[in-house]
Design a protein around this motif. Structure first.
Motif, PDB file in Angstrom:
ATOM      1  N   HIS A  12       0.999  -1.503  -0.391  1.00  0.00           N
ATOM      2  CA  HIS A  12      -0.022   0.320  -0.216  1.00  0.00           C
ATOM      3  C   HIS A  12       0.867   1.555  -0.138  1.00  0.00           C
ATOM      4  O   HIS A  12       1.730   1.600   0.386  1.00  0.00           O
ATOM      5  CB  HIS A  12      -0.426  -0.039   1.082  1.00  0.00           C
ATOM      6  N   GLY A  13       0.167   2.831  -0.428  1.00  0.00           N
ATOM      7  CA  GLY A  13       1.054   3.482   0.117  1.00  0.00           C
ATOM      8  C   GLY A  13       1.408   3.996   1.002  1.00  0.00           C
ATOM      9  O   GLY A  13       1.806   4.555   1.350  1.00  0.00           O
ATOM     10  N   THR A  14       0.117   3.420   2.373  1.00  0.00           N
ATOM     11  CA  THR A  14       0.854   3.844   3.490  1.00  0.00           C
ATOM     12  C   THR A  14       1.639   2.832   3.718  1.00  0.00           C
ATOM     13  O   THR A  14       2.792   2.852   4.846  1.00  0.00           O
ATOM     14  CB  THR A  14      -0.940   3.260   4.262  1.00  0.00           C
TER      15      THR A  14
ATOM     16  N   LEU B 194       5.262   5.049   2.897  1.00  0.00           N
ATOM     17  CA  LEU B 194       5.460   5.901   3.676  1.00  0.00           C
ATOM     18  C   LEU B 194       5.961   5.549   4.709  1.00  0.00           C
ATOM     19  O   LEU B 194       7.116   6.053   5.584  1.00  0.00           O
ATOM     20  CB  LEU B 194       4.124   6.743   4.425  1.00  0.00           C
TER      21      LEU B 194
ATOM     22  N   PHE C 298      -3.891  13.460   3.048  1.00  0.00           N
ATOM     23  CA  PHE C 298      -5.028  12.262   4.092  1.00  0.00           C
ATOM     24  C   PHE C 298      -4.244  12.079   4.990  1.00  0.00           C
ATOM     25  O   PHE C 298      -2.371  11.701   5.307  1.00  0.00           O
ATOM     26  CB  PHE C 298      -4.417  11.337   2.473  1.00  0.00           C
TER      27      PHE C 298
ATOM     28  N   ALA D  76      -2.594   9.116   6.257  1.00  0.00           N
ATOM     29  CA  ALA D  76      -1.792   7.697   6.120  1.00  0.00           C
ATOM     30  C   ALA D  76      -0.488   9.164   6.147  1.00  0.00           C
ATOM     31  O   ALA D  76       0.041   7.986   6.681  1.00  0.00           O
ATOM     32  CB  ALA D  76      -1.747   7.004   4.848  1.00  0.00           C
ATOM     33  N   THR D  77      -0.514   9.761   5.597  1.00  0.00           N
ATOM     34  CA  THR D  77       0.998  11.196   5.692  1.00  0.00           C
ATOM     35  C   THR D  77       1.181  11.150   6.944  1.00  0.00           C
ATOM     36  O   THR D  77       2.562  10.155   7.038  1.00  0.00           O
ATOM     37  CB  THR D  77       1.299  11.414   4.748  1.00  0.00           C
TER      38      THR D  77
ATOM     39  N   VAL E  59       3.976  16.619   0.161  1.00  0.00           N
ATOM     40  CA  VAL E  59       3.078  15.571  -0.107  1.00  0.00           C
ATOM     41  C   VAL E  59       3.054  16.813  -1.974  1.00  0.00           C
ATOM     42  O   VAL E  59       2.662  18.189  -1.905  1.00  0.00           O
ATOM     43  CB  VAL E  59       1.793  15.477   0.298  1.00  0.00           C
TER      44      VAL E  59
ATOM     45  N   ASP F  85       6.320  12.376  -0.132  1.00  0.00           N
ATOM     46  CA  ASP F  85       5.304  12.072  -0.819  1.00  0.00           C
ATOM     47  C   ASP F  85       4.437  12.194  -1.888  1.00  0.00           C
ATOM     48  O   ASP F  85       3.598  13.378  -1.857  1.00  0.00           O
ATOM     49  CB  ASP F  85       3.870  12.016   0.260  1.00  0.00           C
TER      50      ASP F  85
ATOM     51  N   ARG G   6       2.013  10.626  -4.480  1.00  0.00           N
ATOM     52  CA  ARG G   6       1.309   9.419  -4.335  1.00  0.00           C
ATOM     53  C   ARG G   6       0.406  10.059  -5.141  1.00  0.00           C
ATOM     54  O   ARG G   6      -0.754   9.577  -6.416  1.00  0.00           O
ATOM     55  CB  ARG G   6       0.283   9.707  -2.675  1.00  0.00           C
ATOM     56  N   HIS G   7      -0.226  11.327  -5.726  1.00  0.00           N
ATOM     57  CA  HIS G   7      -0.634  11.385  -6.690  1.00  0.00           C
ATOM     58  C   HIS G   7      -0.229  12.047  -7.668  1.00  0.00           C
ATOM     59  O   HIS G   7      -0.456  12.722  -8.730  1.00  0.00           O
ATOM     60  CB  HIS G   7      -1.048  13.502  -5.741  1.00  0.00           C
TER      61      HIS G   7
ATOM     62  N   SER H 276       1.359   5.691  -4.115  1.00  0.00           N
ATOM     63  CA  SER H 276       0.763   5.168  -3.634  1.00  0.00           C
ATOM     64  C   SER H 276       0.234   4.119  -5.706  1.00  0.00           C
ATOM     65  O   SER H 276      -0.144   5.107  -6.174  1.00  0.00           O
ATOM     66  CB  SER H 276      -0.329   5.684  -2.770  1.00  0.00           C
TER      67      SER H 276
ATOM     68  N   HIS I 239      -3.058   2.592  -5.337  1.00  0.00           N
ATOM     69  CA  HIS I 239      -4.782   2.934  -5.452  1.00  0.00           C
ATOM     70  C   HIS I 239      -5.416   3.162  -6.128  1.00  0.00           C
ATOM     71  O   HIS I 239      -5.248   3.644  -7.371  1.00  0.00           O
ATOM     72  CB  HIS I 239      -5.260   3.729  -3.857  1.00  0.00           C
TER      73      HIS I 239
ATOM     74  N   LYS J  72      -4.841   6.642  -8.033  1.00  0.00           N
ATOM     75  CA  LYS J  72      -3.858   7.270  -8.069  1.00  0.00           C
ATOM     76  C   LYS J  72      -3.665   7.211  -9.871  1.00  0.00           C
ATOM     77  O   LYS J  72      -4.177   6.477 -10.813  1.00  0.00           O
ATOM     78  CB  LYS J  72      -3.030   6.327  -7.595  1.00  0.00           C
TER      79      LYS J  72
ATOM     80  N   GLY K 290      -1.504  -1.300  -4.022  1.00  0.00           N
ATOM     81  CA  GLY K 290      -0.234  -1.896  -4.216  1.00  0.00           C
ATOM     82  C   GLY K 290       0.607  -0.019  -3.606  1.00  0.00           C
ATOM     83  O   GLY K 290      -0.010   1.155  -3.457  1.00  0.00           O
TER      84      GLY K 290
ATOM     85  N   TYR L 159      -8.451  17.945   1.481  1.00  0.00           N
ATOM     86  CA  TYR L 159      -8.689  17.265   2.728  1.00  0.00           C
ATOM     87  C   TYR L 159      -8.998  17.987   3.972  1.00  0.00           C
ATOM     88  O   TYR L 159      -8.538  19.309   3.898  1.00  0.00           O
ATOM     89  CB  TYR L 159      -7.419  16.375   3.123  1.00  0.00           C
TER      90      TYR L 159
END
Ligand code: PLP
Length: 394
Positions: free
Chosen positions: A56-58, A61, A83, A85-86, A130, A156, A158-159, A187, A189, A192, A199, A328
């Motif tokens: 996962h992305g989580t 991190l 998010f 998770a970060t 991020v 991060d 993820r985006h 991430s 997800h 994404k 993942g 967020y």
């Protein structure tokens, strides 16, 4: 049942199904050759030396924070607009969170604020920027802000996978190349720009960090004779760290490989849609899109605007079958953070004002021009309506 237009959606085809099914015929379902191939693909995409694929992305991190040595007694700094998770990744290491305010136009950490916070807190060991919506933080400036403190930077991203950006000297960088950070986390997800269902991955150019990440993704276990303390039988393994199962499966990796191949096309379509939105809203009072870099080669994952009367606009769009989202809720206003770390509403005024105005409009590669026009028309109608809309702010 009413059909809603989502704000995001994965872009998958027959090729992903075919390549995943091929893996199911093999003996390796997890942590096997497809994962290694996927990691090679990520290195090529990101211009990095090591890629470590995880569940996962989580997890990415969390393991990156662990590999950086973040632990009890340390602090880490991140954006309040991320998010959970970060920031949770640092908390799970036993460290304390510290936030710095964001930049009002780009919505990322303000590097001057980062410098100010770092100057007065020598316990900050890790800085976690991020890249909101894909827009890359000014990483060279951020690295300058962190230089004196020696804080380790973990991006991060993820985006932002597949994005390119220019530093102050005009040099182009690929997200994940590690030019200004120790590690970059992704991430995969479904919402994404590359998905494996669930993942994640970490890229780095540091051999030692890569080795630690591989160890940490597999319960802190090594089977490498060169790393083992004893001279053992061939089946033996040693545990050197306390960790968890962070492995990715081979069928997910197969899906990820197809997604990487498609990424240039998917990224271009997202860029086109962003440009169409920006043009449509250029003259519309009430809506301000996120600031774009001058020479833009961002891998946009979200279309975030600041909108006057945001909550009423959200409801107006929903009534027309258009789903939107807010990225967020500021982390420092979450009850858990307030209870455990004494963070308070009012601590980060720019982030909090952003939150009262922010709205993410539909953006995904398979969004048609007609569907996007529907969104644009609905937004225009909202601001052209006779009744004045109640402002959420100002
Ligand atoms: C900025 C950011 N970082 C990390 C994550 C966590 O990724 P994952 O859902 O793959 O665990 C997310 C999830 O949406 C996110 O938005």
């Amino acid at each position: 049942m009413k059909e809603y237009l989502p704000y995001g959606r994965q872009s998958l085809g027959k090729e992903e199904s075919r390549r995943m099914a091929d893996v199911l015929e093999t003996d390796w379902l997890t942590q096997g050759p497809k994962v290694v191939e996927f990691e090679k693909g990520l290195n090529q995409l990101c211009d990095s030396q090591h890629a470590v694929a995880v569940s996962h992305g989580t997890t990415a991190l969390y393991l990156a924070c662990r590999a950086a040595g973040l632990g009890p007694g340390d602090r880490f700094l991140t954006s309040p607009i991320a998010f959970l998770a970060t920031a949770n990744a640092g908390l799970l290491c036993g460290a304390e969170p510290v936030f710095a305010d964001i930049d009002a136009e780009g919505f990322n950490l303000n590097h001057n604020e980062v410098a100010r916070v770092l100057n007065k807190d020598s316990r900050i060991k890790v800085v976690l920027p991020v890249h909101l919506a894909g827009r890359v933080c000014a990483m060279d400036r951020l690295a300058e802000s962190c230089a004196d403190s020696g804080a380790i930077i973990i991006e991060d991203a993820r985006h932002a996978i597949g994005g390119r950006w220019q530093d102050q000297a005009g040099t182009w960088h690929t997200v994940g190349d590690g030019a200004y950070s120790a590690m970059t986390c992704f991430s995969f997800h479904p919402l994404k720009n590359v998905t494996t269902g669930e993942g994640g991955a970490i890229t780095t150019n540091d051999n030692e960090l890569a080795g630690r990440l591989r160890l940490l993704r597999n319960h802190g276990i090594t089977r490498d004779p060169q790393q083992m303390r004893g001279n053992h039988e061939p089946w033996h393994y040693e545990m050197h760290e306390l960790s968890l199962n962070g492995r990715l499966t081979d069928f997910q990796a197969a899906m990820g490989l197809v997604q990487i191949e498609k990424l240039p096309r998917l990224k271009r379509r997202r860029q086109e849609l962003i440009q169409r939105y920006d043009e449509a809203f250029a003259e519309l009072e009430g809506v301000t899109p996120q600031a774009r870099p001058d020479d833009d080669d961002t891998s946009w994952s979200l279309m975030i605007v600041r909108a006057r009367g945001r909550t009423a606009l959200y409801e107006h769009l929903l009534a027309q079958g258009i789903r939107t989202q807010v990225h967020y809720v500021p982390i420092h206003t979450q009850p858990y953070y307030q209870d455990h770390f004494d963070t308070r509403a009012g601590d980060f005024p720019v982030a909090e004002k952003y939150y009262t105005q922010a709205l993410s409009l539909p953006l995904f590669p398979d969004l048609s021009d007609e569907e996007q026009d529907r969104v644009i028309t609905a937004v225009r109608e909202f601001y052209q309506a006779d009744e004045p809309q109640a402002p959420d702010c100002d």
